[in-house]
Design an enzyme around this catalytic site. Structure first.
Site, PDB file in Angstrom:
ATOM      1  N   CYS A  96      -9.272   2.106   0.924  1.00  0.00           N
ATOM      2  CA  CYS A  96      -9.392   0.901   0.093  1.00  0.00           C
ATOM      3  C   CYS A  96      -8.095   0.096   0.106  1.00  0.00           C
ATOM      4  CB  CYS A  96      -9.765   1.292  -1.334  1.00  0.00           C
ATOM      5  SG  CYS A  96     -10.007  -0.112  -2.452  1.00  0.00           S
ATOM      6  N   CYS A 192     -13.312   5.205  -8.436  1.00  0.00           N
ATOM      7  CA  CYS A 192     -13.852   4.119  -9.258  1.00  0.00           C
ATOM      8  C   CYS A 192     -15.362   3.967  -9.163  1.00  0.00           C
ATOM      9  CB  CYS A 192     -13.167   2.805  -8.906  1.00  0.00           C
ATOM     10  SG  CYS A 192     -13.466   2.227  -7.211  1.00  0.00           S
TER      11      CYS A 192
END
Length: 357
Positions: A96, A192
């Site tokens: 990410c 997340c």
């Protein structure tokens, strides 16, 4: 002319303090909140965000949002699922960082006419001999350099890390001084997009029919003897002891996951030790390539201790890593990251583990 910096704003204390520090130093700060779990936007564009970082008038600045949910799904979530289905243990945060955060920040800087970007990571950079070096953050408890090994010279050339020389306690103190709304916000250690950090349940829901496809394979010992049946190889991790459903005179641990044969391999604790592994996707930060064997210090997980190793290049961006002393429970899919003193040399994803015998 005042230099403009686009700061990645996550909503946490670190990114907020990074932005406020830059404002205090005289930079023109613009915040960018990258959205990754919203309804995908076919044509992502900047939009004003209502986020207010500080209640102190001197530390308020415009914040924009950029919806990269579609890219996040493609680059991170698909990678995460594919690695587990291949019997690996993925690390979505470092992917990410490279594919979403730095991509988004550099694009935001381009659209907003900014010269530089910044994040709240605990790391440092310095320019030497025309190239940017990446270093650990000075706070050993918060150093996040392990997660940044994928960054390129182009990424780092425009990046600054305002928190690199600070301890977390000092950052909290500064947050209160700057009137940061997230000053007392607790840190999250969860992935997340995985509710309650339960990746097994997440995979069952995200991959239709997965449980039926992978359940019922064999659990075997080091000699290939069948000890029982497993509930699906993606639901096990290297080094796992609990939850195997086996009775044995000695503790057994998961030593390997065989996706091709739908098999979970087990052994005693010492069978998890290895000195040799192979990495792929090697990124050598300060040099364009690795042309000959080098000595370095390496770690195979975030909280691992760096130990001496030899890195020998192989074709196609691969390398063989030989540690001077054994590493324990090395998991394919995780990253091996290499250091020289405080400098991050580079890293790669662990693609194969050679067990010591």
């Amino acid at each position: 002319m005042t230099e403009t910096v686009v700061v990645g704003i996550s909503g946490g204390v670190d990114s907020a303090v990074a932005a406020c520090l830059l404002m205090k130093q005289g930079y023109r700060v613009l915040g960018l909140n990258i959205r990754i779990l919203d309804t995908p936007d076919e044509h992502p564009s900047l939009a004003p965000s209502p986020l207010l970082i500080s209640d102190h008038a001197d530390y308020q600045f415009p914040v924009f949002s950029l919806n990269l949910s579609a890219r996040f799904s493609q680059e991170v979530i698909r990678y995460f699922q594919a690695d587990y289905l291949a019997g690996k243990t993925p690390n979505p945060c470092m992917v990410c960082n490279k594919k979403i955060k730095w991509h988004g920040l550099l694009e935001g800087a381009r659209l907003l006419g900014a010269e530089r970007i910044a994040t709240g990571h605990y790391a440092r950079t310095a320019s030497l001999d025309g190239r940017v070096r990446l270093y650990k953050g000075l706070d050993p408890q918060k150093d996040q350099s392990y997660f940044l090994w994928m960054l390129s010279q182009n990424d780092l050339n425009k990046t600054c890390f305002p928190l690199g020389e600070l301890a977390k306690e000092k950052v909290r103190e500064l947050a209160r001084t700057f009137g940061v709304r997230a000053a007392e916000k607790k840190e999250s250690q969860e992935i997340c997009f995985v509710p309650h950090d339960d990746y097994c349940r997440y995979l069952e829901l995200a991959v239709p029919g997965l449980k039926e496809k992978v359940a019922g394979g064999d659990i075997v010992d080091e000699n290939g003897k069948v000890l029982g049946k497993h509930r699906g190889y993606p639901f096990y991790t290297i080094g796992q002891r609990r939850g195997l459903g086996l009775s044995s005179t000695e503790p057994l641990y998961v030593t390997a996951l065989d996706q091709e044969n739908n098999c979970v391999h087990t052994g005693n604790k010492s069978s998890l030790d290895t000195r040799s592994l192979t990495v792929s996707g090697l990124n050598w930060i300060n040099n364009k390539s690795l042309d000959e064997p080098v000595e370095a210090f390496g770690k195979i997980r975030y909280r691992d201790r760096e130990t001496p190793c030899t890195i020998a290049p192989l074709p196609d961006g691969q390398a063989t890593i030989t540690f001077h002393t054994a590493k324990h429970a090395v998991a394919p899919g995780q990253a091996a990251v290499f250091y020289h003193d405080e400098e991050v040399l580079g890293g790669g994803f662990i693609s194969a583990v050679n067990r010591d015998r």
